[in-house]
Motif scaffolding. Structure first.
Motif, PDB file in Angstrom:
ATOM      1  N   ARG A   5     -10.837 -20.830  -3.380  1.00 52.90           N
ATOM      2  CA  ARG A   5     -12.871 -21.009  -3.356  1.00 52.90           C
ATOM      3  C   ARG A   5     -13.182 -19.974  -2.268  1.00 52.90           C
ATOM      4  NH1 ARG A   5     -12.326 -26.712   0.632  1.00 52.90           N
ATOM      5  NH2 ARG A   5     -14.559 -25.710   0.547  1.00 52.90           N
TER       6      ARG A   5
ATOM      7  N   TYR B  46     -16.700 -17.798  -0.709  1.00 49.60           N
ATOM      8  CA  TYR B  46     -17.683 -17.156  -0.262  1.00 49.60           C
ATOM      9  C   TYR B  46     -18.189 -15.521   0.022  1.00 49.60           C
ATOM     10  CZ  TYR B  46     -21.870 -17.267   3.342  1.00 49.60           C
ATOM     11  OH  TYR B  46     -22.681 -16.520   3.730  1.00 49.60           O
TER      12      TYR B  46
ATOM     13  N   SER C 128     -20.876 -12.904   2.002  1.00 55.80           N
ATOM     14  CA  SER C 128     -21.563 -13.124   1.706  1.00 55.80           C
ATOM     15  C   SER C 128     -23.276 -12.465   1.540  1.00 55.80           C
ATOM     16  CB  SER C 128     -21.941 -12.299   3.638  1.00 55.80           C
ATOM     17  OG  SER C 128     -21.436 -11.072   3.238  1.00 55.80           O
TER      18      SER C 128
ATOM     19  N   PRO D  35     -26.458 -14.765   0.181  1.00 55.02           N
ATOM     20  CA  PRO D  35     -24.701 -15.599  -0.276  1.00 55.02           C
ATOM     21  C   PRO D  35     -24.557 -16.360  -1.458  1.00 55.02           C
ATOM     22  CG  PRO D  35     -26.516 -16.226   1.336  1.00 55.02           C
ATOM     23  CD  PRO D  35     -27.106 -15.039   0.921  1.00 55.02           C
TER      24      PRO D  35
ATOM     25  N   GLY E 194     -21.016 -18.616  -3.451  1.00 55.05           N
ATOM     26  CA  GLY E 194     -20.488 -18.843  -3.599  1.00 55.05           C
ATOM     27  C   GLY E 194     -19.998 -21.035  -2.591  1.00 55.05           C
ATOM     28  N   ASP E 195     -19.056 -20.672  -1.932  1.00 56.06           N
ATOM     29  CA  ASP E 195     -18.613 -22.182  -1.808  1.00 56.06           C
ATOM     30  C   ASP E 195     -19.138 -22.370   0.082  1.00 56.06           C
ATOM     31  OD1 ASP E 195     -17.910 -24.758  -0.476  1.00 56.06           O
ATOM     32  OD2 ASP E 195     -16.054 -24.653  -0.871  1.00 56.06           O
ATOM     33  N   ARG E 196     -20.464 -22.695   0.209  1.00 63.49           N
ATOM     34  CA  ARG E 196     -20.831 -22.413   2.176  1.00 63.49           C
ATOM     35  C   ARG E 196     -19.889 -23.419   2.537  1.00 63.49           C
ATOM     36  NH1 ARG E 196     -27.235 -21.582   0.435  1.00 63.49           N
ATOM     37  NH2 ARG E 196     -27.163 -19.234  -0.632  1.00 63.49           N
ATOM     38  N   GLU E 197     -18.665 -24.696   1.978  1.00 58.96           N
ATOM     39  CA  GLU E 197     -18.494 -25.495   2.804  1.00 58.96           C
ATOM     40  C   GLU E 197     -16.788 -24.616   2.735  1.00 58.96           C
ATOM     41  OE1 GLU E 197     -19.442 -28.916   0.983  1.00 58.96           O
ATOM     42  OE2 GLU E 197     -21.641 -29.179   1.979  1.00 58.96           O
ATOM     43  N   VAL E 198     -16.575 -24.330   2.136  1.00 53.17           N
ATOM     44  CA  VAL E 198     -15.765 -24.005   2.840  1.00 53.17           C
ATOM     45  C   VAL E 198     -14.868 -23.536   2.926  1.00 53.17           C
ATOM     46  CG1 VAL E 198     -15.461 -21.099   2.893  1.00 53.17           C
ATOM     47  CG2 VAL E 198     -13.893 -21.544   1.808  1.00 53.17           C
TER      48      VAL E 198
ATOM     49  N   GLU F 177     -21.335 -25.056   7.579  1.00 55.90           N
ATOM     50  CA  GLU F 177     -22.378 -23.985   6.358  1.00 55.90           C
ATOM     51  C   GLU F 177     -22.988 -23.244   7.025  1.00 55.90           C
ATOM     52  OE1 GLU F 177     -25.696 -24.788   2.765  1.00 55.90           O
ATOM     53  OE2 GLU F 177     -24.105 -26.484   3.210  1.00 55.90           O
TER      54      GLU F 177
END
Length: 184
Positions: A67, A69, A71, A141, A143-147, A155
């Motif tokens: 996963r 993310y 920035s 940003p 990608g997976d903001r809940e990584v 998030e």
């Protein structure tokens, strides 16, 4: 200047190690590196930052797909390490499709073909680089903001992190600040 670190979760907390990315050419290579640092297929976070420009977090949990993310995708796209993270899937492109629509011909801004918004024929004269085919990357940003949500970084907090101290703030929430500081 770049900094890369691995944070591997263990029974006793987190272990940190700095890592060289000289031999890493693909996301698959980076994922393999993270899995090698894993204890019992537990979570490993790979953190990459380019000082004051962008940072990326890759989370590897056992054999699951990584996963990711990042920035600032546009800033990362100008970096050899950032390009590793910006996969076709992350950017919403078909794998292997290097073509991007000719943005001028789409006339999305109401201008004539090849004309900029201020009416000039050549954006370069205005100090604006025209888009390069095959290299359109969105700013901000991606990608997976809940990584990191289950690890304590939601998030909103992830999006608010500043590139200059993001790793320290993440490590603080994880309870890994001391082990990270030892390798920094």
């Amino acid at each position: 200047m770049y900094f890369a670190a691995l944070l591997a979760r263990t029974e006793d907390g987190w272990e940190a190690s700095d890592t060289e990315l000289d031999d890493v050419e693909t996301l698959s290579d980076l994922t393999d590196l993270a899995r090698e640092a894993s204890v019992d297929d537990d979570t490993v976070l790979v953190y990459i930052e380019q000082e004051d420009a962008w940072f990326g977090v890759v989370r590897v949990d056992g054999e699951e797909d990584p996963r990711i993310y990042v920035s600032d995708a546009a800033a990362a796209a100008r970096s050899s390490y950032g390009e590793i993270l910006l996969t076709d899937e992350l950017l919403g492109r078909d794998p292997g499709d290097d073509t991007v629509a000719d943005l001028d011909s789409l006339d999305l801004d109401g201008t004539e073909d090849g004309e900029s918004e201020n009416g000039s024929e050549d954006d370069e004269e205005d100090g604006v680089d025209p888009p390069v085919k095959g290299e359109i990357v969105p700013p901000g940003p991606i990608g997976d903001r809940e990584v990191l949500v289950d690890l304590g970084v939601n998030e909103k907090e992830l999006l608010a992190l500043d590139s200059t101290d993001a790793l320290s703030e993440i490590a603080e929430v994880l309870g890994a600040a001391e082990v990270l500081e030892a390798v920094r």
